[in-house]
Scaffold this motif. Structure first.
Motif, PDB file in Angstrom:
ATOM      1  N   THR A 105     114.156  71.593  51.713  1.00  0.00           N
ATOM      2  CA  THR A 105     114.962  72.642  51.113  1.00  0.00           C
ATOM      3  C   THR A 105     114.016  73.552  50.336  1.00  0.00           C
ATOM      4  N   ILE A 106     114.457  74.782  50.137  1.00  0.00           N
ATOM      5  CA  ILE A 106     113.597  75.783  49.484  1.00  0.00           C
ATOM      6  C   ILE A 106     114.466  76.608  48.542  1.00  0.00           C
ATOM      7  N   ASP A 107     113.957  76.853  47.362  1.00  0.00           N
ATOM      8  CA  ASP A 107     114.680  77.717  46.423  1.00  0.00           C
ATOM      9  C   ASP A 107     114.098  79.130  46.478  1.00  0.00           C
ATOM     10  N   ALA A 108     114.204  79.861  45.378  1.00  0.00           N
ATOM     11  CA  ALA A 108     113.740  81.248  45.404  1.00  0.00           C
ATOM     12  C   ALA A 108     112.222  81.302  45.185  1.00  0.00           C
ATOM     13  N   GLY A 109     111.478  80.852  46.207  1.00  0.00           N
ATOM     14  CA  GLY A 109     110.022  80.839  46.122  1.00  0.00           C
ATOM     15  C   GLY A 109     109.490  80.262  47.414  1.00  0.00           C
ATOM     16  N   GLU A 110     108.157  80.263  47.597  1.00  0.00           N
ATOM     17  CA  GLU A 110     107.622  79.821  48.893  1.00  0.00           C
ATOM     18  C   GLU A 110     107.373  78.308  48.970  1.00  0.00           C
ATOM     19  N   ASN A 111     107.440  77.612  47.822  1.00  0.00           N
ATOM     20  CA  ASN A 111     107.143  76.179  47.819  1.00  0.00           C
ATOM     21  C   ASN A 111     108.256  75.371  48.481  1.00  0.00           C
ATOM     22  N   VAL A 112     107.847  74.270  49.126  1.00  0.00           N
ATOM     23  CA  VAL A 112     108.810  73.489  49.902  1.00  0.00           C
ATOM     24  C   VAL A 112     109.149  72.189  49.157  1.00  0.00           C
ATOM     25  N   HIS A 113     110.434  71.877  49.098  1.00  0.00           N
ATOM     26  CA  HIS A 113     110.887  70.604  48.532  1.00  0.00           C
ATOM     27  C   HIS A 113     111.164  69.670  49.703  1.00  0.00           C
ATOM     28  N   LEU A 114     110.404  68.578  49.773  1.00  0.00           N
ATOM     29  CA  LEU A 114     110.608  67.592  50.844  1.00  0.00           C
ATOM     30  C   LEU A 114     111.465  66.462  50.258  1.00  0.00           C
ATOM     31  N   ILE A 115     112.638  66.267  50.823  1.00  0.00           N
ATOM     32  CA  ILE A 115     113.559  65.243  50.307  1.00  0.00           C
ATOM     33  C   ILE A 115     113.471  64.016  51.215  1.00  0.00           C
ATOM     34  N   CYS A 116     113.113  62.885  50.608  1.00  0.00           N
ATOM     35  CA  CYS A 116     113.017  61.658  51.399  1.00  0.00           C
ATOM     36  C   CYS A 116     113.594  60.490  50.597  1.00  0.00           C
ATOM     37  N   GLN A 117     113.609  59.319  51.224  1.00  0.00           N
ATOM     38  CA  GLN A 117     114.041  58.115  50.498  1.00  0.00           C
ATOM     39  C   GLN A 117     112.802  57.482  49.873  1.00  0.00           C
ATOM     40  N   LYS A 118     113.007  56.786  48.757  1.00  0.00           N
ATOM     41  CA  LYS A 118     111.874  56.241  48.010  1.00  0.00           C
ATOM     42  C   LYS A 118     110.943  55.379  48.877  1.00  0.00           C
ATOM     43  N   LYS A 119     111.529  54.636  49.795  1.00  0.00           N
ATOM     44  CA  LYS A 119     110.720  53.731  50.629  1.00  0.00           C
ATOM     45  C   LYS A 119     109.669  54.495  51.463  1.00  0.00           C
ATOM     46  N   ASP A 120     109.912  55.784  51.720  1.00  0.00           N
ATOM     47  CA  ASP A 120     108.988  56.555  52.569  1.00  0.00           C
ATOM     48  C   ASP A 120     108.085  57.490  51.764  1.00  0.00           C
ATOM     49  N   CYS A 121     108.266  57.485  50.454  1.00  0.00           N
ATOM     50  CA  CYS A 121     107.587  58.478  49.616  1.00  0.00           C
ATOM     51  C   CYS A 121     106.058  58.449  49.782  1.00  0.00           C
ATOM     52  N   ASP A 122     105.467  57.247  49.739  1.00  0.00           N
ATOM     53  CA  ASP A 122     103.995  57.154  49.836  1.00  0.00           C
ATOM     54  C   ASP A 122     103.489  57.703  51.164  1.00  0.00           C
ATOM     55  N   LYS A 123     104.243  57.401  52.216  1.00  0.00           N
ATOM     56  CA  LYS A 123     103.801  57.863  53.552  1.00  0.00           C
ATOM     57  C   LYS A 123     103.741  59.393  53.575  1.00  0.00           C
ATOM     58  N   PHE A 124     104.770  60.029  53.021  1.00  0.00           N
ATOM     59  CA  PHE A 124     104.768  61.501  53.017  1.00  0.00           C
ATOM     60  C   PHE A 124     103.679  62.053  52.093  1.00  0.00           C
ATOM     61  N   PHE A 125     103.529  61.396  50.948  1.00  0.00           N
ATOM     62  CA  PHE A 125     102.511  61.870  50.005  1.00  0.00           C
ATOM     63  C   PHE A 125     101.128  61.810  50.677  1.00  0.00           C
ATOM     64  N   ASN A 126     100.825  60.672  51.291  1.00  0.00           N
ATOM     65  CA  ASN A 126      99.507  60.520  51.924  1.00  0.00           C
ATOM     66  C   ASN A 126      99.317  61.488  53.082  1.00  0.00           C
ATOM     67  N   TYR A 127     100.393  61.743  53.797  1.00  0.00           N
ATOM     68  CA  TYR A 127     100.290  62.667  54.930  1.00  0.00           C
ATOM     69  C   TYR A 127     100.017  64.098  54.456  1.00  0.00           C
ATOM     70  N   PHE A 128     100.726  64.504  53.420  1.00  0.00           N
ATOM     71  CA  PHE A 128     100.620  65.922  53.028  1.00  0.00           C
ATOM     72  C   PHE A 128      99.527  66.203  51.991  1.00  0.00           C
ATOM     73  N   LYS A 129      98.943  65.144  51.383  1.00  0.00           N
ATOM     74  CA  LYS A 129      98.024  65.447  50.279  1.00  0.00           C
ATOM     75  C   LYS A 129      96.790  66.229  50.733  1.00  0.00           C
ATOM     76  N   ASN A 130      96.375  66.042  51.982  1.00  0.00           N
ATOM     77  CA  ASN A 130      95.215  66.807  52.464  1.00  0.00           C
ATOM     78  C   ASN A 130      95.616  67.879  53.479  1.00  0.00           C
ATOM     79  N   PHE A 131      96.878  68.173  53.511  1.00  0.00           N
ATOM     80  CA  PHE A 131      97.364  69.152  54.499  1.00  0.00           C
ATOM     81  C   PHE A 131      96.886  70.554  54.103  1.00  0.00           C
ATOM     82  N   PRO A 132      96.313  71.314  55.050  1.00  0.00           N
ATOM     83  CA  PRO A 132      95.784  72.635  54.682  1.00  0.00           C
ATOM     84  C   PRO A 132      96.847  73.510  54.018  1.00  0.00           C
ATOM     85  N   GLY A 133      96.486  74.108  52.899  1.00  0.00           N
ATOM     86  CA  GLY A 133      97.397  75.046  52.237  1.00  0.00           C
ATOM     87  C   GLY A 133      98.227  74.405  51.134  1.00  0.00           C
TER      88      GLY A 133
END
Ligand code: PMV
Length: 332
Positions: A287-315
């Protein structure tokens, strides 16, 4: 004279507020629904003074070392709200004040910094005037700040803003406490740039979009569906609806006059990545509010996986991990 300290969270809406049916009283066209963000918050320290000539606001921004005096525009909004609060609370007495505000996240970048600030200020001013408001009245006061979504930061956990019939019936209440569902909002920070058009200006032009009335026509059905998914904790349906809703609001924004294009190239790249991961079985929704940043909504059990995936993502230069938290509160 006294000093109060307040912590107030930003919130992310699953059903959005866009467009005002009454701009003086900040009344929305539809109900909206959000969660409070544990790690995107504002800390306020407000000191009241006998000297009514002193009214100042200092801001320490995200990742900055020092407080700086606020720009004129922000100060003007604070003074307006101070007057609104006095009228609402029926206070005749004038006070001076010094506000020190610290953000744990970039302001004016689509992470509800004004909601966090004005909900905190609403509570702070009532305390300085020695008035105890219940949460419903505090939510009404926060809404009157002009940043309507501030009313959703007052209650704990998951907030529902009832559009109401008039000013006194338009406020937010908690529909579930923070522990009800362990959802996480990973705010993927793509830019700290402050947006040029504030949401408050944007709301006023929502009706110029040919997509606005069709959106409002269908929103009650979307509200009904998301409520059902929320109370069943059906994450897949819940996520599909919150994504549909974000796109619906941004379609209005992009087609109003003048158009508001909050998304950047990077926003679209990240959205596509979220969809790609989902197709591979790693489930999250954006979801996105009035700005370019992205809010990724997930369940707690998957949080680390998403964090690790996106932490080095370009941009993406920072990620703020948020669980659901309580609303605006007094620290001292
Ligand atoms: O409350 P405002 O005036 O800052 O507007 C908030 C609008 C959105 O963040 C885009 C949507 C929402 O419901 O939070």
């Amino acid at each position: 004279m006294r000093t109060v300290k307040i912590k107030s969270p930003a919130n992310i809406a699953f059903i959005k507020y866009w467009g005002q049916r009454d701009s003086q009283f900040v009344l929305p066209y539809n109900d909206s629904f959000s969660m409070n963000l544990s790690d995107c918050y504002v800390l306020l320290e407000i000191e009241s003074l006998e000297n009514i000539g002193i009214k100042k606001l200092y801001i320490k921004n995200y990742q900055k070392e020092n407080f700086e005096i606020a720009e004129k525009e922000s100060m003007k909004k604070v003074i307006n709200f101070y007057q609104q609060a006095k009228n609402f609370l029926k206070i005749k007495k004038e006070i001076g004040f010094i506000i020190k505000s610290q953000n744990s996240f970039p302001k004016k970048a689509g992470i509800a910094s004004s909601a966090a600030f004005f909900s905190g200020l609403a509570l702070g001013l009532t305390k300085l005037f020695n008035i105890d408001l219940d949460k419903k009245k505090l939510s009404i006061l926060a809404r009157l700040s002009g940043s309507g979504s501030a009313c959703r930061s007052i209650p704990d956990g998951f907030s529902w803003w009832h559009k109401g019939k008039d000013s006194l019936s338009s406020f937010a209440t908690s529909i579930a406490k923070p522990s009800y569902w362990q959802l996480v909002d990973l705010v993927l920070i793509l830019s700290k740039k402050e947006k040029k058009t504030s949401s408050q200006e944007g709301h006023l032009k929502a009706l110029t979009s040919p997509l606005f009335l069709p959106r409002i026509k269908h929103i009650n059905d979307r509200i009904r569906r998301i409520k059902k998914a929320f109370f069943k904790k059906d994450f897949t349906s819940f996520g599909e609806i919150l994504e549909e809703e974000a796109i619906s609001m941004h379609s209005v924004m992009m087609t109003q006059k003048p158009p508001l294009y909050y998304w950047s190239k990077k926003t679209v790249e990240v959205i596509k990545e979220i969809v790609k991961l989902r197709q591979k079985g790693l489930e999250s929704y954006f979801t996105i509010d009035a700005g370019e940043n992205v809010h990724l909504i997930c369940q707690k059990k998957d949080c680390d996986k998403f964090f690790n995936y996106f932490k080095n993502f370009p941009g993406i230069f920072d990620i703020i991990i948020n669980s659901v938290c309580q609303g605006t509160r007094l620290l001292k």
